[in-house]
Design a protein around this motif. Sequence first.
Motif, mmCIF file in Angstrom:
data_model
loop_
_atom_site.group_PDB
_atom_site.id
_atom_site.type_symbol
_atom_site.label_atom_id
_atom_site.label_comp_id
_atom_site.label_asym_id
_atom_site.label_seq_id
_atom_site.Cartn_x
_atom_site.Cartn_y
_atom_site.Cartn_z
ATOM 1 N N LYS A 109 46.316 38.595 30.959
ATOM 2 C CA LYS A 109 45.325 38.789 32.008
ATOM 3 C C LYS A 109 44.430 39.994 31.685
ATOM 4 O O LYS A 109 44.867 40.969 31.046
ATOM 5 N N ARG A 111 42.506 43.539 31.971
ATOM 6 C CA ARG A 111 43.018 44.809 32.501
ATOM 7 C C ARG A 111 42.554 45.053 33.942
ATOM 8 O O ARG A 111 43.296 45.588 34.762
ATOM 9 N N SER A 112 41.319 44.672 34.233
ATOM 10 C CA SER A 112 40.817 44.881 35.601
ATOM 11 C C SER A 112 41.623 44.064 36.609
ATOM 12 O O SER A 112 41.938 44.537 37.707
ATOM 13 N N GLU A 113 41.987 42.834 36.225
ATOM 14 C CA GLU A 113 42.785 41.987 37.109
ATOM 15 C C GLU A 113 44.203 42.537 37.263
ATOM 16 O O GLU A 113 44.767 42.526 38.363
ATOM 17 N N LYS A 115 45.144 45.696 36.992
ATOM 18 C CA LYS A 115 45.097 46.901 37.826
ATOM 19 C C LYS A 115 44.978 46.535 39.296
ATOM 20 O O LYS A 115 45.664 47.107 40.155
ATOM 21 N N ARG A 116 44.103 45.568 39.589
ATOM 22 C CA ARG A 116 43.908 45.161 40.985
ATOM 23 C C ARG A 116 45.170 44.522 41.559
ATOM 24 O O ARG A 116 45.602 44.856 42.667
ATOM 25 N N THR A 117 45.804 43.641 40.785
ATOM 26 C CA THR A 117 46.996 42.946 41.268
ATOM 27 C C THR A 117 48.164 43.908 41.445
ATOM 28 O O THR A 117 48.907 43.821 42.432
ATOM 29 N N GLY A 119 47.993 47.037 42.154
ATOM 30 C CA GLY A 119 47.719 47.800 43.371
ATOM 31 C C GLY A 119 48.061 47.009 44.617
ATOM 32 O O GLY A 119 48.657 47.539 45.564
ATOM 33 N N GLU A 120 47.713 45.733 44.626
ATOM 34 C CA GLU A 120 48.025 44.879 45.773
ATOM 35 C C GLU A 120 49.529 44.712 45.954
ATOM 36 O O GLU A 120 50.043 44.761 47.082
ATOM 37 N N GLU A 123 51.179 47.890 47.284
ATOM 38 C CA GLU A 123 50.902 48.019 48.715
ATOM 39 C C GLU A 123 51.765 47.050 49.518
ATOM 40 O O GLU A 123 52.287 47.390 50.581
ATOM 41 N N THR A 128 53.225 52.300 46.818
ATOM 42 C CA THR A 128 52.002 52.859 46.236
ATOM 43 C C THR A 128 52.194 54.289 45.752
ATOM 44 O O THR A 128 51.732 54.664 44.657
#
Length: 359
Positions: A109, A111-113, A115-117, A119-120, A123, A128
Amino acid sequence: MTAAISARNLRKVYSGSPDVVALADASIDIVHNEFFTLLGPSGCGKTTLLRLIAGFEHPTSGSLTMHGADLTHQPPYKRPVNTVFQSYALFPHMTVAQNIGFGLEMLGKPRSEIKRTVGEMMELVKMTEMADRQTGQISGGQQQRVALARALAPRPKVLLLDEPLSALDFKLRKDMQLELKRLQMETGITFIFVTHDQEEALTMSDRIAVMSAGTIRQIGGPREIYDHPTERFVADFIGDTNFVPAEVAANNGTDAQVTLSSGKTVVAKMPEGEAMQGKVTLAVRPEHASIGPEADGLLPGRLAEIVYFGTDTHYHVALDDGTGFVVRRQNRPDEAAGFTTGDRIGVQFAPGVGQVLRD
């Protein structure tokens, strides 16, 4: 409702001298977005069934589909399934965030995806603030949350959980039962949970499959399994139960008029689709019965023992027919006990609370 998992006549036999039948003949439908629990004692076949769904084992015979697609001989990496193991299997040299993102990296995947996933997921499992901690620096409960987040990150269609709470202490285990149910509801993913703990199963599950000796004995919601077990094994395995000898006087396939050893009659529930006759066993939960004056009861006897548990009191009754019966009564402030050991009493229970059992 869409079936997430459908198993038909699944059988798993390990060759040896003699052969070992780990799963005899399992047929089951698990609904999409359901918290489904495989419950039973050690060696009953529940983990074998989970491993067949995961692809870690292949069936000796039978078929397995997921959302209509045949999975029977698919390797694990081609199945949209993730597993949370009892040991968690976290990487100690990685941080919490790196552990959660590991599976996404293996899938290539961006890297941006990732990092976002990550983080989600952090949370979602309330981790976190622990993102940069090594997994050896966090508690057992926190490690379990990380394992869950890692398994959920690729958004599998089905999440398999192999006794993931067994290593936690009692209070944390209770907290995590509620947490797991919350995660399942928020993610909408089908959870298939394996446990030998009846309380865990009753607390979290939409439906439960009770297993024994490689077979599925009963499937139903927690209340159905508890209040209306269809056979003696299920009644005995789930909670505390009194087994009362009785005889069917008349039945309509749903309810039966049964005669107790005292000669008195009461209405009881029949297993669905059955019309048993003659001598039967009646299951009555301790909290569904009460004690009172001998003349008012269905079953006369002597109060043999009174055991105080704080929240409730258990009254052990030696019935006149030679069997025992336990009545559980919730304690209330300043309430007098009313009876003492040795008193003659009568056990009473309402029509319909007793369940006629298969042997």
